[in-house]
Design a protein around this motif. Structure first.
Motif, short mmCIF file in Angstrom:
data_model
loop_
_atom_site.label_atom_id
_atom_site.label_comp_id
_atom_site.label_asym_id
_atom_site.label_seq_id
_atom_site.Cartn_x
_atom_site.Cartn_y
_atom_site.Cartn_z
N TYR A 73 -5.16 -0.50 0.14
CA TYR A 73 -5.46 -1.91 -0.49
C TYR A 73 -5.19 -1.63 -1.87
O TYR A 73 -5.73 -0.54 -2.39
N LEU A 74 -4.45 -2.52 -2.56
CA LEU A 74 -4.32 -2.55 -4.04
C LEU A 74 -4.98 -3.38 -4.75
O LEU A 74 -5.89 -3.04 -5.61
N LEU A 81 -3.81 -10.44 -0.48
CA LEU A 81 -4.20 -9.38 -0.54
C LEU A 81 -3.05 -8.43 -0.68
O LEU A 81 -2.02 -8.56 0.29
N ILE A 82 -2.88 -7.61 -1.52
CA ILE A 82 -1.56 -6.85 -1.71
C ILE A 82 -2.00 -5.35 -1.22
O ILE A 82 -3.00 -4.68 -1.65
N PHE A 83 -1.15 -4.82 -0.30
CA PHE A 83 -1.32 -3.51 0.47
C PHE A 83 -0.06 -2.74 0.15
O PHE A 83 0.96 -3.38 -0.15
N LEU A 106 -13.26 -4.55 0.75
CA LEU A 106 -12.35 -4.08 0.20
C LEU A 106 -12.46 -3.81 -1.16
O LEU A 106 -13.11 -4.04 -1.94
N GLN A 107 -12.19 -2.36 -1.32
CA GLN A 107 -12.33 -1.70 -2.68
C GLN A 107 -10.80 -0.99 -3.09
O GLN A 107 -10.05 -0.68 -2.24
N ASP A 108 -10.69 -1.01 -4.36
CA ASP A 108 -9.46 -0.49 -4.90
C ASP A 108 -8.96 0.97 -4.30
O ASP A 108 -9.97 1.59 -4.19
N ASN A 109 -7.65 0.99 -3.61
CA ASN A 109 -7.38 2.20 -3.08
C ASN A 109 -8.11 2.56 -2.06
O ASN A 109 -8.00 3.85 -1.57
N MET A 110 -8.59 1.72 -1.15
CA MET A 110 -9.12 1.91 -0.02
C MET A 110 -8.08 2.21 1.17
O MET A 110 -7.15 1.38 1.48
#
Length: 187
Positions: A73-74, A81-83, A106-110
């Motif tokens: 996840y970005l 949502l951008i992956f 969702l957390q950054d870089n998850m």
């Protein structure tokens, strides 16, 4: 892959009425008169509709295999949502309503797993547990630590969780993303 209608099991994804459905619950029914059938509760993977359907053993249904791909996840951009694909580094955007309320976890870089059908994402699997910080909770009452009652707390992502009475603001906890329940104090 074609399977008999009475072989549909919970968790199976099938092609039915020109859409993708997941079997939520199945029950084998053997009436006193007539042939046996499977009563299947289906949930549409694309729009969330529910359907109850009867499948006889003589019927065949198309079982669908989903491809599962690791993504990261970005960020969130509006309602998307951008992956990023962990292998090819290609970015893909998915509507936030596909995940629903669990978007808050969702957390950054998850790392997440996307369920894909013919190159189209139809589901997102989040990690089972996430670590969050308590930003608001009631103060600890002396002598209440032996009590088995829980108190409400709000975490840094805005999710409301019931925590043990000895937890205070600023503590980090592990939360189950499926049940939105406190699991343990984070190390």
């Amino acid at each position: 892959m074609k399977i008999n209608g009475n072989e549909v099991r919970p968790g199976n994804v099938i092609q039915h009425q020109d859409s993708l459905w997941v079997a939520v619950r199945t029950e084998a029914v053997k009436p006193g008169k007539g042939p046996a059938y499977a009563q299947v509760e289906l949930k549409n993977l694309l729009d969330g509709r529910k359907l109850n359907e009867r499948f006889r053993a003589s019927e065949t249904v198309e079982r669908v295999r989903l491809e599962q791909k690791d993504h990261t996840y970005l960020y969130k951009e509006g309602e998307l949502l951008i992956f990023m694909d962990s292998e090819s580094y290609e970015q893909i955007s998915i509507p936030a309503d596909m995940i629903g309320e669990r978007t808050a976890f969702l957390q950054d870089n998850m790392p997440v797993v996307l369920d894909m059908h013919e190159g189209t994402p139809i589901g997102v699997q989040l990690p089972q547990y996430v670590t969050l910080e308590i930003v608001e909770t009631e103060p600890t009452v002396k002598g209440q630590t032996a009590s088995s009652s829980y108190k409400p707390a709000i975490t840094d992502n805005g999710v409301r969780v019931m925590v043990p009475p000895y937890m205070t603001t600023g503590e980090r906890i592990v939360v189950d993303t499926e049940t939105v329940a406190y699991v343990k104090r984070a190390e």
